[in-house]
Write an enzyme that holds these catalytic residues in place. Structure first.
Site, mmCIF file in Angstrom:
data_model
loop_
_atom_site.group_PDB
_atom_site.id
_atom_site.type_symbol
_atom_site.label_atom_id
_atom_site.label_comp_id
_atom_site.label_asym_id
_atom_site.label_seq_id
_atom_site.Cartn_x
_atom_site.Cartn_y
_atom_site.Cartn_z
ATOM 1 C CG ASP A 175 11.779 57.408 13.925
ATOM 2 O OD1 ASP A 175 10.836 58.124 14.302
ATOM 3 O OD2 ASP A 175 11.725 56.167 13.927
ATOM 4 C CG ASP A 235 15.802 55.655 15.330
ATOM 5 O OD1 ASP A 235 16.032 55.130 16.438
ATOM 6 O OD2 ASP A 235 14.707 55.539 14.743
ATOM 7 C CE1 TYR A 283 6.945 55.786 12.797
ATOM 8 C CE2 TYR A 283 8.869 54.397 12.414
ATOM 9 C CZ TYR A 283 7.922 54.913 13.264
ATOM 10 O OH TYR A 283 7.940 54.558 14.583
ATOM 11 C CG ASP A 339 18.405 52.763 18.935
ATOM 12 O OD1 ASP A 339 17.981 52.391 17.834
ATOM 13 O OD2 ASP A 339 17.706 53.375 19.751
ATOM 14 C CD GLU A 393 12.904 52.246 12.573
ATOM 15 O OE1 GLU A 393 12.331 51.431 13.331
ATOM 16 O OE2 GLU A 393 12.781 53.477 12.687
#
Length: 391
Positions: free
Chosen positions: A185, A58, A181, A115, A60
């Site tokens: 994910d 993942d 967090y 992504d 961010e």
């Protein structure tokens, strides 16, 4: 491969969160979580990742004020542990890029369009070996746009925390809540993947998931489709040929200019301003500034490109007019095609939009041929019947 400096601009001071490379920052659901902010630690971890069969990934990032997404964190899980890679602190991302461009291990990502785009741009590679859990979820009868949080709750019975979705992932140091967090994910991605693979195998739809994931990755890597922007540009269908040629050239110029400046398209010129330029085709800086009411600095930034685009369009053949809005007869045809899609979706126990969106049906009606998304496995399931309704 684009360097971090190319993405961020000139070198700048970075406040990095430092941890001992061998010590996890926390443990979540039996998974130790490691933070990587040094090149040596990344290279060592990547060597271990390459030996795995499956990885959860993942990212961010932030892109509200830029054309290109700015990476803030890259999360990876192998089912036993999770790693949070700081792409700002790590200067050499080559080990990660080599991993992403290899067919194996299989990379599991949820709703991967952004992504895929970020990672392909960051590393300058074509991503290979991908599995999108949102795509697969739709094909086994779950919601087409199911969130990762809802999918984990459905498959694993775990309710993930909220709270950091709109967090600033570029600010350093990252907080403990942000890191927690981010780790969540990816920690459940492999369990979700295993469940989906079983469901896909039972239904025989695994090739469908592979095809759709590949298409999504290729679309993300290709970047914006300016031809599509032109065809869907509001009121463009009303323009005479010379104005259409100017608009088409201006759309291409704005895309290049926004990328060169690394700013959102709207910060260059918005759609209404492009339309005014196409209709009036100004020939010099003063005319452009007067027409759009631009301040001198903004005018001088955009005027050379606008003038060049307008001049080039003057000697270029006019593009075909975009489709007109649907009339009553066309809307009836769309309704009939939608009923075919809904019936096929009901037989498959999936949502109709997975088979064909309204945009797909409008494209089929306007072009008289199946759009790219309705080829492949969709052609046999619903595409041929849709074509027959037009014949």
């Amino acid at each position: 491969m684009r360097t971090i400096d190319e993405i961020w601009g000139p070198p700048h001071a970075i406040i990095a969160r430092m941890t001992e490379s061998a010590a996890p920052i926390e443990t979540i659901a039996g998974h130790p979580v490691y933070f990587i902010d040094q090149d040596e630690a990344l290279a060592s971890a990547a060597q271990g990742w390459r030996e795995q069969a499956v990885l959860g990934i993942d990212t961010e990032f932030e892109r509200s004020h830029t054309f290109f997404a700015r990476p803030g964190l890259i999360q990876i899980c192998d089912g036993s542990a999770a790693w949070l890679v700081d792409p700002i602190a790590c200067g050499d991302l080559t080990p990660l890029c080599e991993l992403l461009s290899a067919p194996a291990p299989l990379k599991i990502i949820h709703s991967g369009s952004e992504d895929f785009e970020l990672l392909a741009s960051l590393c300058g590679v074509t991503l290979k070996g991908l599995f999108d859990t949102q795509i697969a979820s739709g094909l086994v009868g779950l919601r087409a746009a199911i969130s990762y949080r809802d999918l984990v709750e459905t498959v694993c019975g775990v309710t993930l925390e909220k709270g950091e979705t709109r967090s600033n992932w570029l600010k350093r140091p990252l907080t403990d809540r942000q890191l927690h967090y981010a780790a969540l994910d990816v920690i459940y991605l492999l369990d979700v993947h295993a469940w989906l693979v079983e469901k896909l195998g039972a239904s025989g739809r695994a090739p469908w998931a592979d095809e759709d994931t590949l298409r999504l990755a290729e679309t993300a890597a290709a970047g914006a489709d300016t031809e599509r922007m032109y065809r869907e540009f509001k009121l463009a269908w009303k323009l005479p040929p010379a104005d259409r040629a100017a608009l088409r050239a201006l759309i291409d110029w704005r895309e290049r200019h926004a990328a060169d400046r690394d700013v959102p398209r709207r910060r260059v010129l918005d759609d209404d301003q492009l339309l005014e330029l196409a209709r009036n085709r100004p020939a010099d800086n003063a005319a452009i500034g007067s027409l759009l009411g631009l301040k001198a600095r903004k005018r001088d930034d955009v005027a050379p490109g606008v003038v060049a685009a307008v001049e080039a369009a003057a000697s270029a053949p006019a593009p075909a007019a975009p489709p007109r809005p649907l009339d009553q007869g066309a809307r009836k045809q769309i309704k009939a095609m939608k009923q075919i899609v809904e019936a096929a979706a009901e037989r498959l126990a999936i949502e109709p939009t997975i088979l064909a969106s309204r945009r797909d049906l409008v494209a089929l009606l306007n072009d008289g041929a199946l759009p790219e998304r309705l080829t492949g496995w969709r052609r046999a399931v619903v595409g041929q019947e849709l074509e027959a309704t037009l014949a």
